[in-house]
Design a protein around this motif. Structure first.
Motif, short mmCIF file in Angstrom:
data_model
loop_
_atom_site.label_atom_id
_atom_site.label_comp_id
_atom_site.label_asym_id
_atom_site.label_seq_id
_atom_site.Cartn_x
_atom_site.Cartn_y
_atom_site.Cartn_z
N SER A 439 0.83 -1.29 -0.04
CA SER A 439 0.04 0.17 0.04
C SER A 439 0.95 1.27 0.10
O SER A 439 1.94 1.23 0.33
N ALA A 445 0.57 -6.51 1.67
CA ALA A 445 -0.44 -7.83 1.87
C ALA A 445 -0.08 -8.84 1.04
O ALA A 445 0.42 -8.71 0.00
N TRP A 483 -4.30 -3.23 -3.07
CA TRP A 483 -5.12 -2.12 -2.24
C TRP A 483 -5.77 -1.07 -3.25
O TRP A 483 -5.34 -0.92 -4.35
N LEU A 494 -9.18 -3.42 0.56
CA LEU A 494 -8.23 -4.56 -0.01
C LEU A 494 -9.16 -5.45 -0.62
O LEU A 494 -10.24 -5.86 -0.31
#
Length: 515
Positions: A439, A445, A483, A494
């Motif tokens: 992000s 992530a 994101w 997300l």
């Protein structure tokens, strides 16, 4: 292995070694002892003394089981001692389990962690593995124990307890599943977002790509111009264009203008417009289908195998594609011609991505390396990085000029762009890593083969794990995450997709960024 352990255990006694050799040759150990001049009583006394010092050895237990009735009677005290040791270990596990439950209750009181969160799930394997009856525990340990196993087991217990307790840290991240986007008929390879617009794009093995409204969850446009699996999808930074790569060895650019108000009537090409007067509106919602690209990257000088990834370079006048033919290609969008092949990887490429503002590209490969290509000068420069031990599945740039790489070796590494000799941070996980994303605030992530999605910061600190239960999360491997930025109207920030054909939207409340 048990027989070798027995020989080592009595190697200090030549008589005992002869007995072991006789047993290995298929004879009787007691017969061999009877032929020795020292006498059976002395030997049996020595053997008994040595066995008393090795109560935890499975080898002695097995040798005793194959001996005479007299030896079996001798082994009874040792069997009782083994049972006592196993019971003690079981009690220790029960105490650990009770301590973990107590810690969990304290965390729930302080941080408000829900009962079905990560902590609760991590306790289940420990409970299922060791809350068994005495016979089951003994059988499990007898099948695994060897000489010195008590020490190894204690270290393993200590390490496992440390991992469990470390996962009990209070989390300031709240995440929940908000929306599911349903429509693909096969696994979804990648999900992508467009800055400033509440839409997402998905690329699927069902030979189609799709654009979805984040707030409505409705499919706004479906692209069916590829003849193979659509493996990647990327939005243009400023224009309503989409770049996709496919198993048909081509990459396409197609128009991504969507109709927000009314459902579409029929398929059309990028050069056509919808005819609003064609047929009357039906109650059943229809999907706008697009079949013709604006341009296609293929032909002489193009790829000869599957295109696994494609991305826009800054400005959108050039694109990069990566293929199973072990090459990446830099293309000119206006002429649709290849500008430069990027060769050097020893195996198939798995991913390629471009820097947000500079003419830099990273390519990842199954040869366990990734390469940084610098097009800022007239003569491109390339650097090779060998930080992983298995296939590198994805490499992406961050906003602060770092590179994050994920691999099938179950690790994620963070690299400094100015000095990439060694990784700044290494994140160890328990499953292979697929197409990760970072992000704008620096939160990584990570989608996994084991259906989990984990969040880490660039320093390697674990932030959270998204919930996965029978009603939430993915049922098969998570192939990609994305994101969304600067879309305040949406509750999802997300998105994830996987080979369960599901595309999920999550609301993740991240902690404030440290200054």
């Amino acid at each position: 292995m048990p027989l070798d352990s027995g020989i080592v255990g009595i190697s200090g006694n030549p008589v005992g070694a002869a007995a072991a050799a006789a047993a290995a040759a298929g004879g009787s150990a007691s017969g061999a002892l009877a032929q020795t001049p020292s006498g059976s009583s002395v030997v049996s006394g020595k053997m008994a003394a040595k066995r008393s010092l090795k109560l935890s050895s499975l080898a002695d237990d097995m040798l005793a089981a194959s001996g005479s009735g007299h030896h079996q009677q001798q082994e009874e005290p040792f069997r009782a001692r083994l049972h006592q040791l196993f019971a003690q270990i079981e009690r220790e596990f029960e105490l650990l389990h009770a301590e973990n439950l107590n810690l969990q209750e304290k965390l729930e009181a302080v941080a408000g962690t829900p009962r079905d969160s990560t902590v609760g799930e991590r306790l289940l394997p420990l409970q299922d593995s060791y809350e068994a009856d005495g016979a089951g525990v003994n059988k499990s340990f007898k099948s695994k124990l060897s000489a010195g196993s008590k020490v190894k087991a204690s270290h393993k217990i200590r390490a496992q307890t440390s991992r469990i307790v470390s996962s009990f840290k209070a989390q300031s991240v709240v995440s929940s599943l908000v929306r599911e986007f349903v429509g693909h008929k096969d696994g979804v390879w990648q999900v992508s977002t467009k800055a400033g617009q509440p839409i997402i794009g998905t690329a699927s093995a069902d030979h189609s790509a799709a654009i979805w409204g984040i707030d409505s969850g409705r499919c706004l446009l479906q692209y069916t111009g590829h003849c193979g699996s659509v493996n990647s999808i990327k939005f243009h930074q400023n224009r309503d264009l989409v770049l996709t790569g496919s198993g048909d060895a081509t990459a396409h650019i197609w128009q991504a203008a969507v109709n927000w108000e009314t459902p579409a009537r029929k398929g059309h090409s990028s050069e056509e417009e919808l005819d609003d007067e064609e047929e009357p509106y039906e109650e059943k919602e229809r999907i706008d289908v697009l079949r013709t690209p604006i341009c296609e990257f293929s032909g002489p000088g193009g790829h000869t195998s599957v295109v696994v990834a494609a991305d826009w370079l800054p400005g959108g006048d050039q694109v990069i594609t990566a293929s199973w033919d072990r090459t990446a290609i830099l293309w000119d969008v206006e002429t649709r011609e290849p500008l430069q092949p990027l060769c050097g990887h020893d195996h198939e490429l798995t991913h390629a991505s471009a820097h947000q503002s500079q003419r830099l590209v990273v390519t990842a490969s199954r040869d366990s390396t990734f390469r940084l290509w610098d097009f800022r000068d007239n003569i491109p420069a390339v650097s090779v990085f060998q930080g992983h031990t298995e296939s590198v599945t994805s490499t992406v740039f961050t906003r602060d000029d770092k590179v994050v790489s994920g691999s099938d070796d179950r690790s994620v590494k963070v690299w400094e762009l100015r000095n990439m000799r060694s990784a700044l941070t290494t994140i160890r996980t328990d499953s292979a890593v697929n197409r990760l994303v970072v992000s704008s605030g620096g939160v990584i992530a990570i989608p996994h083969d084991n259906r989990h999605i984990r969040l880490f910061d660039l320093n390697g600190q674990r932030i959270a794990r998204l919930p996965r239960t029978s009603r939430q999360g993915h049922r098969r491997m998570v192939s990609s995450v994305a994101w969304t930025e600067d879309v305040s109207s949406s509750s999802c920030n997300l998105f994830s997709c996987g080979f369960d054909r599901r595309v999920l939207g999550w609301a993740v409340c991240l902690p404030p960024k440290d200054n």
